[in-house]
Scaffold this motif. Sequence first.
Motif, mmCIF file in Angstrom:
data_model
loop_
_atom_site.group_PDB
_atom_site.id
_atom_site.type_symbol
_atom_site.label_atom_id
_atom_site.label_comp_id
_atom_site.label_asym_id
_atom_site.label_seq_id
_atom_site.Cartn_x
_atom_site.Cartn_y
_atom_site.Cartn_z
ATOM 1 N N THR A 89 0.193 6.315 4.101
ATOM 2 C CA THR A 89 -0.918 7.191 4.492
ATOM 3 C C THR A 89 -0.464 8.170 5.573
ATOM 4 O O THR A 89 -0.712 9.381 5.466
ATOM 5 C CB THR A 89 -2.094 6.337 5.028
ATOM 6 O OG1 THR A 89 -2.457 5.403 4.008
ATOM 7 C CG2 THR A 89 -3.288 7.186 5.415
ATOM 8 N N ASN A 169 -2.194 2.776 -8.412
ATOM 9 C CA ASN A 169 -2.514 1.445 -7.888
ATOM 10 C C ASN A 169 -3.730 0.839 -8.566
ATOM 11 O O ASN A 169 -4.040 -0.326 -8.335
ATOM 12 C CB ASN A 169 -2.744 1.505 -6.364
ATOM 13 C CG ASN A 169 -3.954 2.330 -6.003
ATOM 14 O OD1 ASN A 169 -4.053 3.485 -6.402
ATOM 15 N ND2 ASN A 169 -4.891 1.763 -5.276
ATOM 16 N N ASP A 194 4.154 9.900 -4.067
ATOM 17 C CA ASP A 194 3.617 8.704 -3.425
ATOM 18 C C ASP A 194 4.245 7.517 -4.159
ATOM 19 O O ASP A 194 3.866 7.196 -5.281
ATOM 20 C CB ASP A 194 2.093 8.716 -3.557
ATOM 21 C CG ASP A 194 1.464 7.412 -3.107
ATOM 22 O OD1 ASP A 194 2.202 6.457 -2.800
ATOM 23 O OD2 ASP A 194 0.218 7.350 -3.077
ATOM 24 N N GLN A 197 3.587 2.211 -4.725
ATOM 25 C CA GLN A 197 3.571 1.107 -5.699
ATOM 26 C C GLN A 197 4.876 0.974 -6.475
ATOM 27 O O GLN A 197 5.028 0.026 -7.246
ATOM 28 C CB GLN A 197 2.411 1.294 -6.690
ATOM 29 C CG GLN A 197 1.031 1.169 -6.070
ATOM 30 C CD GLN A 197 0.725 -0.237 -5.551
ATOM 31 O OE1 GLN A 197 1.386 -1.206 -5.885
ATOM 32 N NE2 GLN A 197 -0.290 -0.340 -4.710
ATOM 33 N N SER A 217 5.419 2.500 1.921
ATOM 34 C CA SER A 217 5.038 1.562 2.988
ATOM 35 C C SER A 217 5.914 0.321 2.941
ATOM 36 O O SER A 217 6.200 -0.193 1.844
ATOM 37 C CB SER A 217 3.594 1.089 2.792
ATOM 38 O OG SER A 217 2.706 2.164 2.781
ATOM 39 N N HIS A 219 4.990 -2.741 3.818
ATOM 40 C CA HIS A 219 4.294 -3.989 3.494
ATOM 41 C C HIS A 219 4.112 -4.222 1.994
ATOM 42 O O HIS A 219 3.717 -5.303 1.582
ATOM 43 C CB HIS A 219 2.936 -4.048 4.222
ATOM 44 C CG HIS A 219 1.906 -3.087 3.694
ATOM 45 N ND1 HIS A 219 0.935 -3.459 2.801
ATOM 46 C CD2 HIS A 219 1.705 -1.764 3.931
ATOM 47 C CE1 HIS A 219 0.165 -2.421 2.527
ATOM 48 N NE2 HIS A 219 0.613 -1.372 3.201
ATOM 49 N N LYS A 220 4.390 -3.209 1.164
ATOM 50 C CA LYS A 220 4.277 -3.429 -0.288
ATOM 51 C C LYS A 220 5.629 -3.790 -0.887
ATOM 52 O O LYS A 220 5.759 -3.970 -2.102
ATOM 53 C CB LYS A 220 3.719 -2.184 -0.977
ATOM 54 C CG LYS A 220 2.369 -1.771 -0.404
ATOM 55 C CD LYS A 220 1.515 -1.074 -1.398
ATOM 56 C CE LYS A 220 0.376 -0.341 -0.721
ATOM 57 N NZ LYS A 220 -0.912 -0.991 -0.905
HETATM 58 N N1 PMP Z 1 -0.795 5.162 -2.261
HETATM 59 C C1 PMP Z 1 -0.871 4.142 -3.114
HETATM 60 C C2 PMP Z 1 -0.549 4.376 -4.574
HETATM 61 C C3 PMP Z 1 -1.232 2.875 -2.658
HETATM 62 O O1 PMP Z 1 -1.324 1.860 -3.521
HETATM 63 C C4 PMP Z 1 -1.515 2.697 -1.290
HETATM 64 C C5 PMP Z 1 -1.930 1.338 -0.739
HETATM 65 N N2 PMP Z 1 -2.908 0.695 -1.499
HETATM 66 C C6 PMP Z 1 -1.402 3.794 -0.439
HETATM 67 C C7 PMP Z 1 -1.045 5.015 -0.957
HETATM 68 C C8 PMP Z 1 -1.665 3.673 1.026
HETATM 69 O O2 PMP Z 1 -0.695 2.860 1.619
HETATM 70 P P1 PMP Z 1 -0.846 2.365 3.124
HETATM 71 O O3 PMP Z 1 -2.223 1.771 3.230
HETATM 72 O O4 PMP Z 1 0.222 1.340 3.285
HETATM 73 O O5 PMP Z 1 -0.672 3.550 4.007
#
Ligand code: PMP
Length: 400
Positions: A89, A169, A194, A197, A217, A219-220
């Motif tokens: 984000t 997502n 982005d 995922q 990110s 954490h994913k």
């Molecule tokens: N883009 C996608 C495709 C996501 O799945 C997510 C998290 N669900 C985000 C952006 C945002 O990621 P974060 O909350 O770690 O900033």
Amino acid sequence: MLDDLKHDFPIFNSYPELIYLDSAATAHRPRSVITAINQFSILENSNIHRGVYDLSNNATGKYEEVRLKVAKFVGSENANNIAFTKGTTESINIVAQSYLADRLEQGDNIVTTIMEHHANFIPWQMLAEKHSIELRIAPVDENGDLIIEQLNALIDDRTKLVAFNHISNTLGTVNDIEQLIELAHQKNAPVLIDAAQSILYYDLDVKKLKIEFMAFSGHKMFGPFGIGVLYVADQLMDEIKPYNYGGGIIQSVTVNGTSFSNFPFNMEAGTPNVSGVLGLGSAIDYIEKIGKRMIKEHIGTLTKYCVEQMKQLSEVKMLGSPKNRSGIISFVVDEIHPHDIASFLNKDQIAVRAGMHCTQPLLHHFGESATARASFSIYNSKSDVDALIKSLKELIKFWA
Ligand code: PMP
């Protein structure tokens, strides 16, 4: 199939019965990542880039080593392509505010798609409103695949950015990013991917793909919360201006003005998330040890199996049926509210997501206000899918 990797994840020692099908929201952390984070606190804790004593030099060295590791992980040899952020984000918002905002003029447009997470949608919508430019939104077909001809028709010589996710997502759709990048570049528009995922198990070679911006990110991808990455291509690094002011980003400060460091150091004002960066480095080591190909195969096998099983249940409707699907399945069951589905599954210790998954425009496009969502990772097995299907059958019987 990957067996036994569940043992690498201590959360399953704490909750042996847990069937975790929400890795698209956040993945669990392997022991090695937890150890890397803890070890920093116990043995190495110090601020970086500031001290000349050993502890601080060591912390700085390790932090900067991870920058290079991340660069190599995405196919770049240049550590300076990589800024550490709080997550996808923040990375996307930086591109919106620090790159794009100052170069928009009336008549310009930004192109995105209806399948984006709000993190890759609202920043463009806000810019479009503020600068009175057009936000053009490419549609998907009933399978949840982008309609490429329509996307192509939206891009023109006034397009200042084309922003899309690699993997949705909500639908699990895997976009053909090579093709999409090519379409944008034909019109000289830079691209933001982005990769939230996809970074875990898709090869993303930024140089081969000629990507301008990429966000993901920690954490994913088995890393900690609060750490993310913004990749910026060499030719655009000088175009990114600081968005957050403070210590650590300057060349000189006088009472008359300030001059700033270059990207990526102009992005990291204040004390950064040092332990988060080290945890991210450890997560990359873990992924590379297993191999993205193996991870992809494992998740692909489970997803295919789950889709087949769900198709047997006439009451279950999956959202979309993309040509190329990742490890994500959104579904509804008859008229049962997705929160009730998730609560029912929870009694069997099955964790799925329910809601709009931060993709409200997409759900509206499909005429839904919410869905349940199952997503898979390397610690899942076929027995987890069987448990999900069994519980869904009970739900259907219970509700009938
Ligand atoms: N883009 C996608 C495709 C996501 O799945 C997510 C998290 N669900 C985000 C952006 C945002 O990621 P974060 O909350 O770690 O900033």
